[in-house]
Write a protein that holds these residues in place. Structure first.
Motif, short mmCIF file in Angstrom:
data_model
loop_
_atom_site.label_atom_id
_atom_site.label_comp_id
_atom_site.label_asym_id
_atom_site.label_seq_id
_atom_site.Cartn_x
_atom_site.Cartn_y
_atom_site.Cartn_z
N UNK A 1 34.56 20.87 61.49
CA UNK A 1 35.95 20.42 61.48
C UNK A 1 36.85 21.14 62.48
N UNK A 2 36.61 22.40 62.75
CA UNK A 2 37.49 23.17 63.64
C UNK A 2 37.01 23.21 65.08
N UNK A 3 35.85 22.63 65.38
CA UNK A 3 35.30 22.76 66.73
C UNK A 3 36.17 22.12 67.81
N UNK A 4 36.70 20.95 67.53
CA UNK A 4 37.50 20.27 68.56
C UNK A 4 38.75 21.09 68.89
N UNK A 5 39.42 21.60 67.90
CA UNK A 5 40.61 22.42 68.13
C UNK A 5 40.24 23.69 68.90
N UNK A 6 39.11 24.28 68.56
CA UNK A 6 38.64 25.48 69.27
C UNK A 6 38.41 25.17 70.75
N UNK A 7 37.77 24.04 71.00
CA UNK A 7 37.52 23.57 72.36
C UNK A 7 38.83 23.44 73.14
N UNK A 8 39.80 22.77 72.55
CA UNK A 8 41.10 22.57 73.19
C UNK A 8 41.80 23.91 73.43
N UNK A 9 41.84 24.74 72.40
CA UNK A 9 42.54 26.02 72.48
C UNK A 9 41.97 26.95 73.55
N UNK A 10 40.65 26.90 73.76
CA UNK A 10 40.02 27.81 74.72
C UNK A 10 39.97 27.24 76.13
N UNK A 11 39.70 25.94 76.30
CA UNK A 11 39.43 25.42 77.65
C UNK A 11 40.64 24.82 78.35
N UNK A 12 41.57 24.24 77.62
CA UNK A 12 42.74 23.65 78.28
C UNK A 12 43.55 24.72 79.03
N UNK A 13 43.81 25.90 78.43
CA UNK A 13 44.56 26.91 79.19
C UNK A 13 43.83 27.40 80.45
N UNK A 14 42.51 27.51 80.38
CA UNK A 14 41.74 27.95 81.56
C UNK A 14 41.85 26.90 82.66
N UNK A 15 41.68 25.64 82.30
CA UNK A 15 41.82 24.57 83.28
C UNK A 15 43.23 24.56 83.85
N UNK A 16 44.23 24.76 83.00
CA UNK A 16 45.62 24.81 83.46
C UNK A 16 45.85 25.94 84.45
N UNK A 17 45.26 27.10 84.19
CA UNK A 17 45.38 28.23 85.11
C UNK A 17 44.77 27.89 86.47
N UNK A 18 43.63 27.25 86.47
CA UNK A 18 42.98 26.86 87.73
C UNK A 18 43.81 25.81 88.47
#
Length: 195
Positions: free
Chosen positions: A126-143
């Motif tokens: 249940x929490x995997x999708x939120x974990x995915x968003x929380x960890x990878x969206x900011x990294x992509x945004x930084x790049x």
């Protein structure tokens, strides 16, 4: 799990470095097995890839859901940690972005069969999708921000939208062996460049 032996009263003891390496090796083997055969691959096949006994896998991951979640989190963390490292080592932010998106595509390839597993009623998923968003969206945004600040790509691009687009391009790979999502993603990333 047993409490830490240091007497510090820590709620979660830190794993020894060798235990973390062994777990990473096991998770990498499981990810490779998932790519080759899907998330329902026999545990004995994963154990053989990792060079361990089946009991070792069950000791670390009592259920298949535990193993799937651990593989998914392990790969999210590797992808998240790679973003800043690529920014530091690549010739420019756009090159770092392109390489990171390539890693993201590789990550998505390990999801063979994961979509069906995630639709199950297992609480662990249940929490995997939120974990995915929380960890990878900011990294992509930084790049994206670094590449835009360097004048290499158009400014104002949305990280979540880009990752979702890449995910959609990768979705067709499972049903058509002739489909090459990596080529389409390369075209997408090339389209971000400032002309």
């Amino acid at each position: 799990m047993a409490d830490g032996e240091s007497g510090s009263g820590a709620a979660t003891p830190r794993k020894r470095a060798d235990a973390r390496r062994n777990e990473a090796t096991l998770l990498d083997a499981a990810a490779a097995a998932f790519v080759a055969s899907g998330v329902n691959v026999p545990v004995r096949d994963i154990a053989a890839r990792a060079g361990v006994g089946v009991g070792t896998i069950y000791r670390h991951f009592p259920t298949r859901a535990d193993l799937i979640v651990a593989v998914y989190r392990h790969q999210i963390e590797a992808c998240a940690e790679a973003g800043p490292a690529l920014l530091a080592e690549c010739g420019g932010p756009q090159q770092a972005l392109a390489r990171w998106i390539g890693m993201f595509v590789d990550f998505l390839a390990t999801k063979h069969g994961l979509a069906e597993a995630l639709r199950s009623d297992t609480a662990a998923f249940k929490t995997l999708h939120a974990y995915f968003i929380d960890r990878l969206v900011p990294v992509c945004g930084q790049l994206l921000e670094a590449a835009a600040a360097a004048g290499e790509i158009r400014p104002g691009l949305d990280a979540y939208e880009l990752l979702r687009g890449v995910g959609n391009l990768c979705a067709g790979a499972g049903s058509d062996p002739g489909y090459n999502p990596r080529h389409l993603v390369e075209l997408l990333i090339a389209g971000l460049r400032v002309q």
